[in-house]
Design a protein around this motif. Sequence first.
Motif, short mmCIF file in Angstrom:
data_model
loop_
_atom_site.label_atom_id
_atom_site.label_comp_id
_atom_site.label_asym_id
_atom_site.label_seq_id
_atom_site.Cartn_x
_atom_site.Cartn_y
_atom_site.Cartn_z
N ASP A 1 0.91 -1.23 -0.10
CA ASP A 1 0.07 -0.02 0.04
C ASP A 1 0.76 1.29 0.16
OD1 ASP A 1 -2.37 1.54 -0.05
OD2 ASP A 1 -2.50 1.45 2.25
N ARG B 1 -8.21 2.62 -4.44
CA ARG B 1 -6.96 3.58 -3.65
C ARG B 1 -6.40 4.47 -5.02
NH1 ARG B 1 -5.98 4.42 1.33
NH2 ARG B 1 -3.67 4.19 0.91
N ARG C 1 -4.41 3.66 -7.50
CA ARG C 1 -3.23 3.08 -7.95
C ARG C 1 -3.10 2.51 -9.21
NH1 ARG C 1 -0.91 3.06 -2.57
NH2 ARG C 1 -1.64 5.10 -1.69
#
Length: 217
Positions: free
Chosen positions: A163, A203, A205
Amino acid sequence: MLTSKLRSQLLEGNQRGIVLVALLAAVVSVFTSLPKLGPAIFGDELGYLSVARVFAGRESIFIGGGTTYHPGIGILYALPALFGSPRMVYFGSLAVNAILVGCNVWLSARLVTKIFPNGRHNSIAQLGLLVFPGVLYYASFAMAETLVTTVILTIVWVSYACDTHSSSTVSLVVLGVLAGGAWVVHPRFIAAPLVVTLVCVLRRRVRHTIYVGVAAS
């Protein structure tokens, strides 16, 4: 003296204390399984044990509906199946579960140290993991539940490590392979690749989504 030493190690949240708790959990799991004489949940246990004996070359056909069970835990149970009778396979499977219990407590404790940096809270959480009834209860059956917990904790742990924007390509691929391959352990993991990829999307990403999604598929 030993108790006070273990307590101080747990309060510090150090690696040695976590390993001791994990080893203790594995030992307790072994002793709680000793009174058992054979499978209790016949359909599931016989199915997984049959898968193990087929993998070990001890049987040429599945019994107990073994073909309906995913082979993940059967591969691990095949190790004791190489060395003896069906009874040996059964008690060997419980030994495998005991090792997995230790792994589960270790993985959980490592995650707890991230969630509860405070030493006192950390030790309470670790001891709670050790005495939680479900940890030892499911380990006393020759079934996939303990390995399911191991896979979930591993996916969570790797996800936590990934993360960051600077996560390595290898770690992202490992996460994707874990999520995609988890279905081999149990059918309830069929949604794992989608869930892990969706988390990357939420997220925001992009790189994570691409690597994890491709590896999972």
